[in-house]
Design a protein around this motif. Structure first.
Motif, PDB file in Angstrom:
ATOM      1  N   GLN A  19       0.809  -1.215   0.000  1.00 20.89           N
ATOM      2  CA  GLN A  19       0.000   0.000   0.000  1.00 20.89           C
ATOM      3  C   GLN A  19       0.847   1.273   0.000  1.00 20.89           C
ATOM      4  O   GLN A  19       0.314   2.364  -0.131  1.00 20.89           O
ATOM      5  CB  GLN A  19      -0.954  -0.031   1.201  1.00 20.89           C
ATOM      6  N   HIS A 127       1.472  -9.305   4.791  1.00 15.86           N
ATOM      7  CA  HIS A 127       0.355  -8.369   4.914  1.00 15.86           C
ATOM      8  C   HIS A 127      -0.384  -8.313   3.582  1.00 15.86           C
ATOM      9  O   HIS A 127      -0.024  -7.582   2.681  1.00 15.86           O
ATOM     10  CB  HIS A 127       0.853  -6.979   5.317  1.00 15.86           C
ATOM     11  N   GLU A 173      -4.301  -9.717   9.774  1.00 18.37           N
ATOM     12  CA  GLU A 173      -5.746  -9.997   9.810  1.00 18.37           C
ATOM     13  C   GLU A 173      -6.045 -11.393   9.274  1.00 18.37           C
ATOM     14  O   GLU A 173      -6.782 -11.565   8.292  1.00 18.37           O
ATOM     15  CB  GLU A 173      -6.511  -8.931   9.021  1.00 18.37           C
ATOM     16  N   GLU A 362      -3.459  -1.425  14.409  1.00 21.27           N
ATOM     17  CA  GLU A 362      -4.175  -0.639  13.398  1.00 21.27           C
ATOM     18  C   GLU A 362      -5.427  -0.069  14.028  1.00 21.27           C
ATOM     19  O   GLU A 362      -6.179  -0.785  14.697  1.00 21.27           O
ATOM     20  CB  GLU A 362      -4.632  -1.516  12.221  1.00 21.27           C
ATOM     21  N   ALA A 417      -6.760  -0.629   1.171  1.00 27.09           N
ATOM     22  CA  ALA A 417      -6.721  -2.057   0.836  1.00 27.09           C
ATOM     23  C   ALA A 417      -8.010  -2.492   0.157  1.00 27.09           C
ATOM     24  O   ALA A 417      -7.982  -3.169  -0.870  1.00 27.09           O
ATOM     25  CB  ALA A 417      -6.494  -2.887   2.096  1.00 27.09           C
ATOM     26  N   SER A 418      -9.159  -2.090   0.716  1.00 30.57           N
ATOM     27  CA  SER A 418     -10.396  -2.680   0.208  1.00 30.57           C
ATOM     28  C   SER A 418     -10.680  -2.293  -1.233  1.00 30.57           C
ATOM     29  O   SER A 418     -11.098  -3.126  -2.014  1.00 30.57           O
ATOM     30  CB  SER A 418     -11.594  -2.373   1.111  1.00 30.57           C
ATOM     31  N   LYS A 424      -9.314   7.825  -0.063  1.00 30.98           N
ATOM     32  CA  LYS A 424      -9.614   7.494   1.338  1.00 30.98           C
ATOM     33  C   LYS A 424      -8.317   7.704   2.126  1.00 30.98           C
ATOM     34  O   LYS A 424      -7.473   6.819   2.203  1.00 30.98           O
ATOM     35  CB  LYS A 424     -10.072   6.037   1.432  1.00 30.98           C
ATOM     36  N   TYR A 426      -5.895   8.465   5.334  1.00 23.87           N
ATOM     37  CA  TYR A 426      -5.796   8.203   6.769  1.00 23.87           C
ATOM     38  C   TYR A 426      -4.747   9.070   7.464  1.00 23.87           C
ATOM     39  O   TYR A 426      -4.691   9.151   8.672  1.00 23.87           O
ATOM     40  CB  TYR A 426      -5.382   6.739   7.001  1.00 23.87           C
TER      41      TYR A 426
END
Ligand code: BGP
Length: 465
Positions: A19, A127, A173, A362, A417-418, A424, A426
């Motif tokens: 990412q 990841h 995750e 996270e 990621a999605s 988006k 952060y």
């Protein structure tokens, strides 16, 4: 009551290679599952043709700009940075006998840069990406072969970086494989439950073998698992709804139960029986699973609800994880419900369950942003979000939870990621990059940059309670 966080509490941020790094074909790196899903972890697989644009190919160019980014993190006072190693930089196809030296060398430079700024690395082995070669050749984690490929990779990095990296995580995750099987376990198409759980089984064995290897090769190191903390509440106090919520929580706690307790829990054996899921489990797998993690790490963004009534499930299910929204909570622009108290509940729940140190690796707020006329971004909404979550983390510490640290996701704008979106955002640091790839990639500080700096400097005393 003490207003500061415990001495030695680790403060920082979290990133993932695919990412931020970009440089998708540099220094011998192989293709990964992330490269093959240009639209994000739920997107379709695209065979890349030369000239096809994908925002992740360059991402925010961390591969070349890490010295500047790390000095900005140091300016905020970070004592820890979570990064991941791209497996395919070291083993481009995934099953080579020897690692790619250029890949090893780049991460050496990264860890040296962190050390020069007194920032401790926390490194995720995997990841949300694996070498695409393993998907093509073996069908991903469906095959036992991949266990030994991963073990070779893990042993290589432990050996090589043992003196530079003391904190490790196995799979990001790990419970996400239930929702995104290609990203999680390298399964293409629409795999059935048996296939998914068999692949998950192989990955759990690999995770335990990595724990064993880390204990052998990094004697003063510690290694944890990483769970998507998908806290679920009952939609009502009907006993059947309460039980439905318990079951939903077990769906993700199962991964932690195996990784912390070293064996399959009874409720999962029943689930397999009831659903006619027959896994191939070798006796040596059971021995491998007995190598349990030293600490439990988690992501936490939102909570959700569950009900036992199927028509309500159909009618109400919402966000990417298909959780039922909570009528008492507000949502982010992306529909993620904001629930700081849920973090306190979750930390208590995990501490009670495992009695192992916890680490929030996270937590963060994604928002669409652009600089105002003065070039500033006043992200008070982000400040409030983090403040409220940190206050609840502090409450949990006072409840008796052992919490090692907090790494905010993502301290610098990156590719989500999605859906592989850059809009988006952060970050505490704005990156001049648009979805079509335009932009100077210049970094600038948002208001939250200075706020987080104060929080770290005061070891949490500056939080608004
Ligand atoms: C977690 C992932 C991260 C990260 C984050 C935010 O699930 O571990 O990789 O991206 O969620 O999600 P998104 O980027 O989709 O907003």
């Amino acid at each position: 009551m003490n207003t500061v966080f415990p001495e030695g509490f680790l403060w920082g941020g979290a990133l993932a290679a695919n990412q931020v790094e970009g440089a998708w074909q540099e220094d011998g790196k192989g293709l990964t599952t992330s490269d093959m899903q240009p639209e994000g972890i739920f997107g379709k697989v695209v065979r890349r043709k030369p000239g096809d644009f994908c925002i992740k190919d360059k991402a925010i160019d961390f591969y070349h700009r890490y010295p500047e980014d790390i000095s900005l993190f140091a300016e905020m006072g970070f004592t820890c940075l979570r990064v991941s190693i791209a497996w395919a930089r070291l083993f481009p196809q995934g099953d080579e006998p020897e690692p790619n030296e250029a890949g090893l060398a780049w991460y050496d430079k990264l860890f040296d840069e962190l050390a020069a700024h007194h920032i401790q690395p926390l490194v995720t082995l995997s990841h949300y990406e694996m070498p695409w070669g393993l998907v093509e050749k073996y069908g991903g984690w469906a095959s036992r072969e991949v266990i030994s490929c991963f073990e070779r990779y893990a042993r290589t990095v432990f050996q090589h970086y043992a003196h530079k990296v003391k904190l490790w995580l196995t799979f990001n995750e790990i419970n996400m494989s239930l929702h995104a099987p290609l990203t999680g376990v390298g399964l293409q198409g629409n795999p059935g439950k048996t296939e998914i759980y068999q692949a998950i089984h192989h990955q759990l064995v690999a995770s335990s073998l990595a724990v064993k290897a880390c204990h052998e090769l990094v004697p003063d190191g510690r290694i944890g698992n990483m769970l998507l903390g998908g806290l679920i509440y009952p939609l009502s106090c009907k006993p059947t709804d309460v039980f439905a919520a318990l079951r939903e929580n077990q769906n993700w706690q199962f991964f932690g139960d195996v990784q912390c307790r070293g064996a399959y829990p009874g409720y999962m054996k029943r689930y397999f029986r009831d659903n006619n899921i027959k896994l191939q489990i070798e006796p040596s797998d059971l021995t491998a699973l007995s190598h349990t993690v030293d600490f439990v790490s988690l992501s936490y963004y939102m909570s959700g609800c569950a009900t036992a009534e199927p028509e309500l499930v159909e009618k109400l299910r919402g966000n990417i994880l298909d959780m039922i929204p909570n009528p008492h909570l507000q949502s982010s622009e992306w529909g993620w419900q904001i629930d700081p108290v849920g973090l306190r509940t979750l930390l208590n729940m995990l501490w009670d369950r495992y009695q192992k140190p916890l680490f929030v690796v996270e937590n963060g707020l994604g928002a669409s942003e652009k600089p105002d006329a003065d070039g500033k971004i006043n992200d008070d909404y982000r400040i409030n979000y983090i403040n409220d979550h940190l206050v609840q983390a502090w409450e949990a510490i006072n409840d008796g939870v052992e919490l090692m640290g907090y790494t905010y996701w993502g301290p610098i704008d990156l590719i989500s990621a999605s859906k592989a979106e850059v809009k988006k955002r952060y970050g505490f640091i704005y990156v001049d990059l648009q979805q079509d790839g335009s932009g100077s990639l210049r970094r600038s500080r948002k208001k939250s940059f200075y706020w987080y700096q104060q929080i770290i400097k005061s070891n949490g005393a500056a939080l608004k309670r």
